[in-house]
Motif scaffolding. Structure first.
Motif, PDB file in Angstrom:
ATOM      1  N   MET A   1       0.844  -1.177   0.000  1.00 38.57           N
ATOM      2  CA  MET A   1       0.000   0.000   0.000  1.00 38.57           C
ATOM      3  C   MET A   1       0.897   1.252   0.000  1.00 38.57           C
ATOM      4  O   MET A   1       1.858   1.322   0.747  1.00 38.57           O
ATOM      5  CB  MET A   1      -0.909  -0.006   1.230  1.00 38.57           C
ATOM      6  N   GLU A   2       0.569   2.194  -0.834  1.00 42.07           N
ATOM      7  CA  GLU A   2       1.367   3.402  -0.947  1.00 42.07           C
ATOM      8  C   GLU A   2       1.171   4.300   0.278  1.00 42.07           C
ATOM      9  O   GLU A   2       0.141   4.236   0.952  1.00 42.07           O
ATOM     10  CB  GLU A   2       0.965   4.164  -2.205  1.00 42.07           C
ATOM     11  N   ASN A   3       2.166   5.137   0.543  1.00 46.59           N
ATOM     12  CA  ASN A   3       2.126   6.001   1.718  1.00 46.59           C
ATOM     13  C   ASN A   3       0.964   6.986   1.695  1.00 46.59           C
ATOM     14  O   ASN A   3       0.382   7.275   2.734  1.00 46.59           O
ATOM     15  CB  ASN A   3       3.446   6.760   1.864  1.00 46.59           C
ATOM     16  N   ASN A   4       0.614   7.502   0.507  1.00 44.06           N
ATOM     17  CA  ASN A   4      -0.502   8.441   0.466  1.00 44.06           C
ATOM     18  C   ASN A   4      -1.815   7.755   0.830  1.00 44.06           C
ATOM     19  O   ASN A   4      -2.675   8.358   1.477  1.00 44.06           O
ATOM     20  CB  ASN A   4      -0.598   9.116  -0.902  1.00 44.06           C
ATOM     21  N   LEU A   5      -1.961   6.489   0.474  1.00 45.52           N
ATOM     22  CA  LEU A   5      -3.181   5.760   0.827  1.00 45.52           C
ATOM     23  C   LEU A   5      -3.221   5.420   2.319  1.00 45.52           C
ATOM     24  O   LEU A   5      -4.292   5.411   2.925  1.00 45.52           O
ATOM     25  CB  LEU A   5      -3.302   4.496  -0.020  1.00 45.52           C
ATOM     26  N   LYS A   6      -2.041   5.153   2.896  1.00 43.80           N
ATOM     27  CA  LYS A   6      -1.989   4.912   4.335  1.00 43.80           C
ATOM     28  C   LYS A   6      -2.351   6.182   5.100  1.00 43.80           C
ATOM     29  O   LYS A   6      -3.100   6.129   6.081  1.00 43.80           O
ATOM     30  CB  LYS A   6      -0.599   4.434   4.744  1.00 43.80           C
ATOM     31  N   ALA A   7      -1.826   7.319   4.648  1.00 38.42           N
ATOM     32  CA  ALA A   7      -2.160   8.593   5.294  1.00 38.42           C
ATOM     33  C   ALA A   7      -3.643   8.905   5.129  1.00 38.42           C
ATOM     34  O   ALA A   7      -4.288   9.399   6.057  1.00 38.42           O
ATOM     35  CB  ALA A   7      -1.305   9.721   4.717  1.00 38.42           C
ATOM     36  N   ALA A   8      -4.204   8.604   3.962  1.00 32.85           N
ATOM     37  CA  ALA A   8      -5.635   8.831   3.740  1.00 32.85           C
ATOM     38  C   ALA A   8      -6.475   7.969   4.681  1.00 32.85           C
ATOM     39  O   ALA A   8      -7.495   8.422   5.209  1.00 32.85           O
ATOM     40  CB  ALA A   8      -5.991   8.543   2.284  1.00 32.85           C
ATOM     41  N   ALA A   9      -6.046   6.726   4.907  1.00 33.05           N
ATOM     42  CA  ALA A   9      -6.774   5.846   5.829  1.00 33.05           C
ATOM     43  C   ALA A   9      -6.733   6.395   7.251  1.00 33.05           C
ATOM     44  O   ALA A   9      -7.735   6.335   7.975  1.00 33.05           O
ATOM     45  CB  ALA A   9      -6.189   4.440   5.777  1.00 33.05           C
ATOM     46  N   ILE A  10      -5.602   6.950   7.653  1.00 34.74           N
ATOM     47  CA  ILE A  10      -5.502   7.542   8.992  1.00 34.74           C
ATOM     48  C   ILE A  10      -6.408   8.756   9.098  1.00 34.74           C
ATOM     49  O   ILE A  10      -7.092   8.950  10.119  1.00 34.74           O
ATOM     50  CB  ILE A  10      -4.041   7.910   9.310  1.00 34.74           C
ATOM     51  N   HIS A  11      -6.466   9.565   8.054  1.00 33.54           N
ATOM     52  CA  HIS A  11      -7.351  10.727   8.081  1.00 33.54           C
ATOM     53  C   HIS A  11      -8.820  10.302   8.120  1.00 33.54           C
ATOM     54  O   HIS A  11      -9.625  10.917   8.833  1.00 33.54           O
ATOM     55  CB  HIS A  11      -7.096  11.636   6.880  1.00 33.54           C
ATOM     56  N   ARG A  12      -9.166   9.268   7.380  1.00 35.90           N
ATOM     57  CA  ARG A  12     -10.555   8.786   7.430  1.00 35.90           C
ATOM     58  C   ARG A  12     -10.891   8.255   8.824  1.00 35.90           C
ATOM     59  O   ARG A  12     -11.965   8.527   9.362  1.00 35.90           O
ATOM     60  CB  ARG A  12     -10.792   7.710   6.373  1.00 35.90           C
ATOM     61  N   HIS A  53     -10.484  16.405   7.917  1.00 31.97           N
ATOM     62  CA  HIS A  53      -9.887  15.067   7.790  1.00 31.97           C
ATOM     63  C   HIS A  53     -10.422  14.344   6.550  1.00 31.97           C
ATOM     64  O   HIS A  53      -9.654  13.750   5.792  1.00 31.97           O
ATOM     65  CB  HIS A  53     -10.171  14.228   9.033  1.00 31.97           C
ATOM     66  N   PHE A  54     -11.729  14.402   6.338  1.00 34.93           N
ATOM     67  CA  PHE A  54     -12.304  13.737   5.174  1.00 34.93           C
ATOM     68  C   PHE A  54     -11.871  14.419   3.878  1.00 34.93           C
ATOM     69  O   PHE A  54     -11.608  13.759   2.870  1.00 34.93           O
ATOM     70  CB  PHE A  54     -13.827  13.690   5.263  1.00 34.93           C
ATOM     71  N   LEU A  55     -11.765  15.749   3.890  1.00 33.14           N
ATOM     72  CA  LEU A  55     -11.327  16.487   2.713  1.00 33.14           C
ATOM     73  C   LEU A  55      -9.876  16.161   2.368  1.00 33.14           C
ATOM     74  O   LEU A  55      -9.533  15.919   1.203  1.00 33.14           O
ATOM     75  CB  LEU A  55     -11.488  17.990   2.955  1.00 33.14           C
ATOM     76  N   ILE A  56      -9.018  16.117   3.375  1.00 34.77           N
ATOM     77  CA  ILE A  56      -7.608  15.786   3.147  1.00 34.77           C
ATOM     78  C   ILE A  56      -7.468  14.342   2.659  1.00 34.77           C
ATOM     79  O   ILE A  56      -6.666  14.059   1.766  1.00 34.77           O
ATOM     80  CB  ILE A  56      -6.789  16.028   4.424  1.00 34.77           C
ATOM     81  N   ALA A  57      -8.241  13.428   3.229  1.00 37.74           N
ATOM     82  CA  ALA A  57      -8.181  12.027   2.787  1.00 37.74           C
ATOM     83  C   ALA A  57      -8.536  11.908   1.314  1.00 37.74           C
ATOM     84  O   ALA A  57      -7.883  11.169   0.560  1.00 37.74           O
ATOM     85  CB  ALA A  57      -9.118  11.171   3.631  1.00 37.74           C
ATOM     86  N   ARG A  58      -9.533  12.649   0.891  1.00 37.87           N
ATOM     87  CA  ARG A  58      -9.936  12.606  -0.517  1.00 37.87           C
ATOM     88  C   ARG A  58      -8.813  13.142  -1.413  1.00 37.87           C
ATOM     89  O   ARG A  58      -8.537  12.586  -2.473  1.00 37.87           O
ATOM     90  CB  ARG A  58     -11.204  13.424  -0.697  1.00 37.87           C
ATOM     91  N   GLY A  59      -8.187  14.227  -0.973  1.00 39.45           N
ATOM     92  CA  GLY A  59      -7.073  14.779  -1.748  1.00 39.45           C
ATOM     93  C   GLY A  59      -5.870  13.851  -1.801  1.00 39.45           C
ATOM     94  O   GLY A  59      -5.172  13.785  -2.811  1.00 39.45           O
ATOM     95  N   LEU A  60      -5.614  13.143  -0.699  1.00 35.50           N
ATOM     96  CA  LEU A  60      -4.481  12.214  -0.675  1.00 35.50           C
ATOM     97  C   LEU A  60      -4.688  11.042  -1.616  1.00 35.50           C
ATOM     98  O   LEU A  60      -3.745  10.579  -2.257  1.00 35.50           O
ATOM     99  CB  LEU A  60      -4.245  11.709   0.751  1.00 35.50           C
ATOM    100  N   VAL A  61      -5.907  10.558  -1.698  1.00 40.88           N
ATOM    101  CA  VAL A  61      -6.194   9.458  -2.611  1.00 40.88           C
ATOM    102  C   VAL A  61      -5.942   9.892  -4.053  1.00 40.88           C
ATOM    103  O   VAL A  61      -5.428   9.123  -4.868  1.00 40.88           O
ATOM    104  CB  VAL A  61      -7.650   8.963  -2.428  1.00 40.88           C
ATOM    105  N   LYS A  62      -6.250  11.167  -4.350  1.00 45.06           N
ATOM    106  CA  LYS A  62      -6.023  11.692  -5.700  1.00 45.06           C
ATOM    107  C   LYS A  62      -4.608  12.232  -5.890  1.00 45.06           C
ATOM    108  O   LYS A  62      -4.305  12.787  -6.943  1.00 45.06           O
ATOM    109  CB  LYS A  62      -7.038  12.799  -5.995  1.00 45.06           C
ATOM    110  N   ARG A  63      -3.760  12.084  -4.864  1.00 45.86           N
ATOM    111  CA  ARG A  63      -2.355  12.499  -4.896  1.00 45.86           C
ATOM    112  C   ARG A  63      -2.193  13.989  -5.191  1.00 45.86           C
ATOM    113  O   ARG A  63      -1.327  14.398  -5.963  1.00 45.86           O
ATOM    114  CB  ARG A  63      -1.559  11.660  -5.885  1.00 45.86           C
TER     115      ARG A  63
END
Length: 106
Positions: A1-12, A53-63
């Motif tokens: 799993m990529e780091n941006n997806l891990k960070a997005a999961a933490i934000h969610r 948190h939800f907004l940042i998670a969405r942005g992280l998924v889209k890199r």
């Protein structure tokens, strides 16, 4: 799993945790008849980080580049929330090391 997806999961996770806490405070406020304007303002203030948190998670998924920097800023503030926020903030700092690429839209 990529780091941006891990960070997005933490934000969610942080967003859902904050939403549950905000709803519990809302239920307590309504059940104890403390519905003053200060409690409504407090709930609005508590809902802001949940939304972020939800907004940042969405942005992280889209890199997105802005999401990476917003995640680092949010991680800094999460360090103050000992013990859970501190652990999650440290993980966000660790997972903030990824190369961003703007999403290609067609």
């Amino acid at each position: 799993m990529e780091n941006n997806l891990k960070a997005a999961a933490i934000h969610r996770f942080s967003g859902w945790l904050g939403l549950i806490m905000t709803l519990l405070i809302l239920i307590y406020t309504v059940s104890s008849h403390l519905g003053s304007i200060t409690h409504v303002i407090l709930l609005c203030i508590l809902f802001l980080p949940v939304y972020l948190h939800f907004l940042i998670a969405r942005g992280l998924v889209k890199r997105k580049k802005w999401a990476k920097y917003a995640s680092i800023a949010m991680a800094f503030f999460m360090l103050l929330g000992f013990p859970i926020g501190t652990v999650l903030g440290i993980f966000l700092f660790i997972y903030s090391k990824w190369d961003y690429e703007e999403a290609v839209t067609q």
